[in-house]
Design an enzyme around this catalytic site. Structure first.
Site, short mmCIF file in Angstrom:
data_model
loop_
_atom_site.label_atom_id
_atom_site.label_comp_id
_atom_site.label_asym_id
_atom_site.label_seq_id
_atom_site.Cartn_x
_atom_site.Cartn_y
_atom_site.Cartn_z
N SER A 76 52.39 36.31 38.34
CA SER A 76 51.03 37.27 37.06
C SER A 76 51.11 36.12 35.65
CB SER A 76 51.93 38.66 36.81
OG SER A 76 50.55 39.51 35.86
N GLY A 132 43.21 40.65 38.71
CA GLY A 132 44.29 41.39 37.14
C GLY A 132 44.31 41.12 36.50
N ASP A 133 45.77 39.89 37.19
CA ASP A 133 45.43 38.24 35.98
C ASP A 133 44.41 37.71 35.14
OD1 ASP A 133 48.53 38.90 36.72
OD2 ASP A 133 47.49 37.48 38.23
N ALA A 134 42.93 37.82 36.23
CA ALA A 134 42.18 36.85 35.46
C ALA A 134 41.50 37.53 35.07
CB ALA A 134 40.73 36.51 36.63
#
Length: 291
Positions: free
Chosen positions: A38, A249-251
């Protein structure tokens, strides 16, 4: 302007299956090996967007570790990664479809993250403004002290901090998160922390844990709440086809931070996060494409 990102870096073995899993039998799938983790994903998206970023983490002194560091460097990330002989680089097996993903995790060398690893990154960037931490670090008792130290040391140096709540199941087992300036959580994670409610209600409820909160709702968009304004919601960016939700979500966090740290208002920062999230779900794996 530099962002320091602290957390996991792993090898993702991504299995994108066609239709439902045939438990006990065969399921057609595409299988690829990609860099993951992540925190490393967020760093890679920041770097690919041209935002100065330093990543702090740990790999084994092995071929996968060499490949993972090279990928980060190619994405524009300054990688302060400690290589540990005799310990394997972390690996995650991802079972993904167009709507969901399930992960099997071997944390490997990530367990060895230490306070000194965070300090090394902080010492490297005199112009750092912000530190971002993945909560996966806090869920592991072996490296949780390093995550807490990173947040504390950043605040002592005048940096703002953000935390990604990471994953609902370990979050439920862990029970709590430290206070930060900005908290990212998806709907499932927000409900673990604050109970039932809409994205806006959850974001407001979580302001007792953070100066500002972003609740991500996938195809339902994202919502920001701060201490002195009404919640702000933006829709998701449409995509022709969701290929793999891994790393979306990380992006999103990278896109939001890149805009927020350069003075964008919440709506603009959410929109930039949604844009990178849409790119992520349109391809296999959790990283940007590097030319």
């Amino acid at each position: 302007m530099t962002v320091i990102v602290v957390g996991d870096v792993v090898t993702d073995i991504v299995t994108v299956h066609e239709g439902p899993l045939a438990i006990g039998s065969d399921t057609l799938a595409s299988i690829l090996i990609r860099g993951g983790g992540s925190a490393a994903n967020t760093a890679a998206w920041l770097g690919s967007a041209g935002h100065p970023v330093i990543f702090a983490g740990v790999t084994g002194d092995d071929e996968p570790g060499t490949a993972r560091v090279a990928e980060l460097t190619a994405s524009g990330v300054t990688a302060t990664v400690r290589r540990v002989p005799g310990v394997a680089t972390g690996t995650v097996v991802v079972l993904a479809s167009d709507v969901e993903r399930t992960m099997f995790t071997d944390r490997g060398a990530n367990r060895l993250l230490s306070p000194a690893d965070a300090d090394r990154a902080l010492d490297l960037a005199a112009d750092a403004r912000h530190l971002h931490l993945s909560a996966y670090v806090l869920f592991d008792p072996d490296c949780a002290p390093a995550g807490l130290h990173a947040l504390r040391a950043a605040r002592e140096r005048g940096l703002t901090t953000s935390l990604d709540a990471a994953s609902a199941a370990p979050l439920e087992r862990h029970g709590s998160l430290p206070a930060v300036d900005l908290l990212f959580a998806n709907l499932d994670e927000a409900r673990v922390l604050a109970g039932a409610g809409t994205a806006g209600e959850l974001a407001v409820a979580l302001l007792d844990r953070a100066g500002a909160v972003v609740v991500k709702s996938g195809s339902g968009g994202a919502t920001w709440a701060g201490p002195s304004a009404a919640p702000v919601h933006v829709p998701a960016v449409p995509v022709a086809r969701v290929v793999d939700p891994t790393g979306a979500g990380d992006a999103f966090a990278a896109g939001f931070l890149a805009a927020w740290l350069t003075g964008a208002d919440p709506a603009a920062a959410l929109t930039n996060g949604a844009r990178l999230g849409a790119l992520a779900v349109s391809r296999v794996g959790g990283r940007p494409v590097v030319a």
